[in-house]
Structure formats: structure tokens, C-alpha cells
Design a protein around this motif. Sequence first.
Motif, PDB file in Angstrom:
ATOM      1  N   ARG A 176       0.842  -1.198   0.000  1.00 13.88           N
ATOM      2  CA  ARG A 176       0.000   0.000   0.000  1.00 13.88           C
ATOM      3  C   ARG A 176       0.878   1.249   0.000  1.00 13.88           C
ATOM      4  NH1 ARG A 176      -3.150  -1.322   5.411  1.00 13.88           N
ATOM      5  NH2 ARG A 176      -4.160   0.673   5.004  1.00 13.88           N
ATOM      6  N   GLU A 177       0.391   2.294  -0.680  1.00 13.02           N
ATOM      7  CA  GLU A 177       1.105   3.571  -0.697  1.00 13.02           C
ATOM      8  C   GLU A 177       0.580   4.446   0.438  1.00 13.02           C
ATOM      9  OE1 GLU A 177       1.988   5.636  -4.354  1.00 13.02           O
ATOM     10  OE2 GLU A 177       1.280   3.910  -5.520  1.00 13.02           O
ATOM     11  N   ILE A 178       1.496   4.864   1.322  1.00 16.73           N
ATOM     12  CA  ILE A 178       1.141   5.662   2.495  1.00 16.73           C
ATOM     13  C   ILE A 178       1.961   6.951   2.478  1.00 16.73           C
ATOM     14  CG2 ILE A 178       1.008   5.723   5.017  1.00 16.73           C
ATOM     15  CD1 ILE A 178      -0.800   3.582   3.815  1.00 16.73           C
ATOM     16  N   GLU A 179       1.314   8.074   2.760  1.00 18.00           N
ATOM     17  CA  GLU A 179       2.007   9.355   2.827  1.00 18.00           C
ATOM     18  C   GLU A 179       1.818   9.964   4.213  1.00 18.00           C
ATOM     19  OE1 GLU A 179       0.625  11.849  -0.358  1.00 18.00           O
ATOM     20  OE2 GLU A 179       1.620  10.627  -1.887  1.00 18.00           O
ATOM     21  N   CYS A 180       2.784  10.793   4.617  1.00 19.16           N
ATOM     22  CA  CYS A 180       2.704  11.441   5.919  1.00 19.16           C
ATOM     23  C   CYS A 180       3.349  12.818   5.813  1.00 19.16           C
ATOM     24  CB  CYS A 180       3.406  10.595   6.982  1.00 19.16           C
ATOM     25  SG  CYS A 180       3.102  11.141   8.681  1.00 19.16           S
ATOM     26  N   LEU A 237      -1.511  13.099  10.596  1.00 17.14           N
ATOM     27  CA  LEU A 237      -2.155  11.816  10.325  1.00 17.14           C
ATOM     28  C   LEU A 237      -1.753  11.375   8.922  1.00 17.14           C
ATOM     29  CD1 LEU A 237      -5.747  12.499  11.703  1.00 17.14           C
ATOM     30  CD2 LEU A 237      -4.060  10.901  12.655  1.00 17.14           C
ATOM     31  N   PRO A 238      -1.455  10.111   8.734  1.00 17.83           N
ATOM     32  CA  PRO A 238      -1.059   9.650   7.394  1.00 17.83           C
ATOM     33  C   PRO A 238      -2.259   9.490   6.468  1.00 17.83           C
ATOM     34  CG  PRO A 238      -1.006   7.828   8.947  1.00 17.83           C
ATOM     35  CD  PRO A 238      -1.341   9.050   9.753  1.00 17.83           C
ATOM     36  N   ALA A 239      -1.953   9.386   5.184  1.00 19.72           N
ATOM     37  CA  ALA A 239      -2.962   9.152   4.155  1.00 19.72           C
ATOM     38  C   ALA A 239      -2.579   7.913   3.362  1.00 19.72           C
ATOM     39  CB  ALA A 239      -3.074  10.352   3.224  1.00 19.72           C
ATOM     40  N   GLU A 240      -3.561   7.318   2.719  1.00 20.97           N
ATOM     41  CA  GLU A 240      -3.300   6.201   1.815  1.00 20.97           C
ATOM     42  C   GLU A 240      -3.718   6.582   0.409  1.00 20.97           C
ATOM     43  OE1 GLU A 240      -4.113   1.409   1.135  1.00 20.97           O
ATOM     44  OE2 GLU A 240      -4.958   2.408   2.899  1.00 20.97           O
ATOM     45  N   ILE A 241      -2.876   6.231  -0.562  1.00 23.51           N
ATOM     46  CA  ILE A 241      -3.195   6.452  -1.969  1.00 23.51           C
ATOM     47  C   ILE A 241      -3.669   5.122  -2.537  1.00 23.51           C
ATOM     48  CG2 ILE A 241      -2.370   7.281  -4.190  1.00 23.51           C
ATOM     49  CD1 ILE A 241      -2.258   9.343  -1.913  1.00 23.51           C
ATOM     50  N   PRO A 242      -4.967   4.956  -2.747  1.00 24.39           N
ATOM     51  CA  PRO A 242      -5.455   3.666  -3.243  1.00 24.39           C
ATOM     52  C   PRO A 242      -5.139   3.494  -4.724  1.00 24.39           C
ATOM     53  CG  PRO A 242      -7.268   5.225  -3.100  1.00 24.39           C
ATOM     54  CD  PRO A 242      -6.053   5.933  -2.551  1.00 24.39           C
ATOM     55  N   LEU A 269       8.809  22.083   6.245  1.00 29.93           N
ATOM     56  CA  LEU A 269       7.797  21.103   5.862  1.00 29.93           C
ATOM     57  C   LEU A 269       8.403  20.020   4.990  1.00 29.93           C
ATOM     58  CD1 LEU A 269       5.603  22.509   2.946  1.00 29.93           C
ATOM     59  CD2 LEU A 269       7.810  23.466   3.606  1.00 29.93           C
ATOM     60  N   VAL A 270       7.758  18.872   5.003  1.00 29.42           N
ATOM     61  CA  VAL A 270       8.125  17.735   4.154  1.00 29.42           C
ATOM     62  C   VAL A 270       6.908  16.836   4.017  1.00 29.42           C
ATOM     63  CG1 VAL A 270       9.253  15.458   4.418  1.00 29.42           C
ATOM     64  CG2 VAL A 270      10.651  17.502   4.319  1.00 29.42           C
ATOM     65  N   ARG A 271       6.749  16.252   2.848  1.00 33.77           N
ATOM     66  CA  ARG A 271       5.829  15.118   2.701  1.00 33.77           C
ATOM     67  C   ARG A 271       6.686  13.894   2.484  1.00 33.77           C
ATOM     68  NH1 ARG A 271       3.583  15.344  -2.323  1.00 33.77           N
ATOM     69  NH2 ARG A 271       4.813  13.523  -2.886  1.00 33.77           N
ATOM     70  N   ALA A 272       6.485  12.878   3.320  1.00 30.52           N
ATOM     71  CA  ALA A 272       7.249  11.640   3.218  1.00 30.52           C
ATOM     72  C   ALA A 272       6.345  10.547   2.656  1.00 30.52           C
ATOM     73  CB  ALA A 272       7.794  11.230   4.586  1.00 30.52           C
ATOM     74  N   ASP A 273       6.830   9.839   1.643  1.00 33.82           N
ATOM     75  CA  ASP A 273       6.042   8.821   0.952  1.00 33.82           C
ATOM     76  C   ASP A 273       6.618   7.431   1.246  1.00 33.82           C
ATOM     77  OD1 ASP A 273       4.818  11.034  -0.095  1.00 33.82           O
ATOM     78  OD2 ASP A 273       5.724  10.862  -2.080  1.00 33.82           O
ATOM     79  N   PHE A 274       5.735   6.509   1.584  1.00 33.32           N
ATOM     80  CA  PHE A 274       6.140   5.167   2.001  1.00 33.32           C
ATOM     81  C   PHE A 274       5.362   4.109   1.244  1.00 33.32           C
ATOM     82  CE2 PHE A 274       6.785   7.998   5.566  1.00 33.32           C
ATOM     83  CZ  PHE A 274       7.989   7.602   6.124  1.00 33.32           C
ATOM     84  N   PHE A 275       5.894   2.899   1.285  1.00 32.66           N
ATOM     85  CA  PHE A 275       5.136   1.697   0.959  1.00 32.66           C
ATOM     86  C   PHE A 275       4.991   0.883   2.238  1.00 32.66           C
ATOM     87  CE2 PHE A 275       7.171   2.669  -3.134  1.00 32.66           C
ATOM     88  CZ  PHE A 275       6.048   2.714  -3.950  1.00 32.66           C
TER      89      PHE A 275
END
Length: 383
Positions: A251-255, A268-273, A323-329
Amino acid sequence: MSSDTSPQSPGHRKPRVAVVFGGRSSEHGISTVTAGAVLRAIDRTKYDVLPIGITRDGRWALTADEPERMEITDRRVPSVEQLAESSDGGVVLSVDPSSREVVYTEPGAVPKALGEVDVVFPVLHGPYGEDGTLQGLLELSGTPYVGSGVLASAVGQDKEYMKRVFTSFGLPVGPYVVIRAREWERDEATARKRIAEFAGEHGWPLFIKPARAGSSMGISKVDSFDGLDEAIEEARRHDPKILVESLLRGREIECGVLEFEDGPRASLPAEIPPVQAHDFYDFEAKYIDSASGIVPAPLTADETAEVQALAVAAFEAASCEGLVRADFFLTDDGRFVINEINTMPGFTPISMYPRMWQESGVDYQELVDRLIQAALNRPTGLR
């Protein structure tokens, strides 16, 4: 021109914020859209605003303060050229730390002083703006600015060195291989062999990316050697250095990370479906077809805490500011792997960074205000 650019006495005026946008990268249009959203959000009772657009060929242009003209229309992104007050006039920022005077020049006309700028809000995406180049200019001039400094901006733009920094700090990254410009130009066959060996070890599909681009520009997903050369050519159209990554199933998760008075905090993190009609979360899915993430992401409390901690750790590892947006799997076997950070994430109305902070209790206007205030309060120079 809509914005008030008349000089004022420093002791009797509101702080002046120069919103700098556009630029020479392939993300010019999205930067312009982001600028429109930021201009709408800036509290005009607290700040004066000076919009400055950088054209695709690098000219600094005075633009109208008209956010409604900075929207995506009929699937087309706007440009600075459409917004510029003049086709040949230019804005010049002083590089003298004793003066923050902004001057407007036109051929055959007497230069016009526009007053001093107290802080720059750069909403440039990609090379020649987000990558430390503009930050270096502002450091030379002693002008406060929103966001990360020279080193963090450069690291955040170059996906190779970003991953190297994260690895050195013990953060989990996925498999990748880098093909530099000299390597490809000197011996394409050897470069292809390296990619083939990488595919043999990690399997297909592969993602071919420009090493120093954003907004998913120039990225291709290839399932075999048949599409490899075309994908490399597309990536190299944006950057002569390319990154090859294996598919991480999950799953792709962003924070989001935002710097508060007591240090950086994670949203709070988000998910990219998965996006229907798109192989992956590409440019059109993000900006044209308005693919929307799920905020907050449906994670357990432990997973949420873990990804928030990793996001802040990535922020600190790269010496980020603001600021930063961090993108995860989140992989199928339950591991978080960091994909990348974005030191100037999109602020368009559908962008994930402001949406995550909205759900975390910081609305858009407060978010923009916090960033401006943090920049005004931060010392310039080495820190």
C-alpha cells in the motif's frame, strides 16, 4: 496589476511575502497552480504579497495577484507567461544582505523600486527552484524563506542521494540502481546489462524514473525489455541521470511533517489507493483526474505511530526545515519502506499535504501562516 507594490516605510508596514513560482522545470504548470492556492490562503490583513513568476526560460516576471487565473482548465495547466504583466520586463532581487529591495525593470524605462521583501515563499517544484539553487541565492542575499535550506533541498530533489542519506541513518529503502549520464552516453550496452542484472535479481516490472524530477514526471512502468528503451528515453527527457526501482507490493502511504515551535511533528497519514485507468499514481492521476487519497489512512494505531516516527526521522536525517511530505510503501509483509521525501510538496486544492494537516487540526490558512512565521523567525546563514 492587482497587488500593491508601492514602497512603504519598514516601520509602518506589514511584512511583505514574495510568492515565487513557475520555473524552468517540467513542473512549471503545477507550481503555478500551487501558487494560486497559496495566494488565496495568505492572510492579507497580516501580510503584503508580491507574486513573482519565473518563466520557462528563466525570466523573473512581475505577475498579477489573480489566483483564479492559476487553475487547471480543460485539463491544461497555467503558465507564468500567461500571467506576466509584461513580455520582457524583469524582477531583480538584491543579493546584498544589507538590502532586500526588489526592483522591476523594462527595456528603455527607468527601473522601479517595489520595496523590500521580508520573506520568500518559494512554491517551485523540481530543478532550478526546489533543489537548493534558489535557496542558495536567498542565502547569499540574507533573505528568509519558507522551507528547507540548500543541502536538504538538494538531497530531497536527488532521489539517489536521498536514498543514500536514508540508508546511512538506518531508514528502510527499497532496491534501486542508478544510471548516470556519462555511463549511458559512454556505453549503453553496459548500462542495459546492469538493468538486466537488477531485473534478474528483483524481477519485473521495473519503474524507470528521472533522478531529479517530481510530480511523477517522466516515470514509466515497464514489464519487460520491450519497453525499456522507450522508458529510459522518457526519463532522460527530464533528467540525464535515471533511477531504476523494483516493484514493492503493498500500500502507498504518505505522511506530512511540519515544523512547530518545539520541533517537527507528523500529521495523520494518508493512503493512496490504486487508481482505475492508471498503472500507478502518475501525473495525470494526481492532478488531472483528481485521484484522491484516504485521510486518515486505515492503519492500526501501531502502524500510524510507526510511519509518523519514520517521517520525522526522514525529516531530521536530511536536515529539513519547515515542511516535508514523506512517501512510504507498507509492504505485504508488514514493513514500511520509505520511497522519497518532497521538501516542497504540492499545495493545490487536491494535494495530500494540506489535506493531511487539515485532518490533523491545522487548516490551510493556518498551515500557510505557520510556514511564513517560521521562516520570519528563523535566523539566516549557517544554522
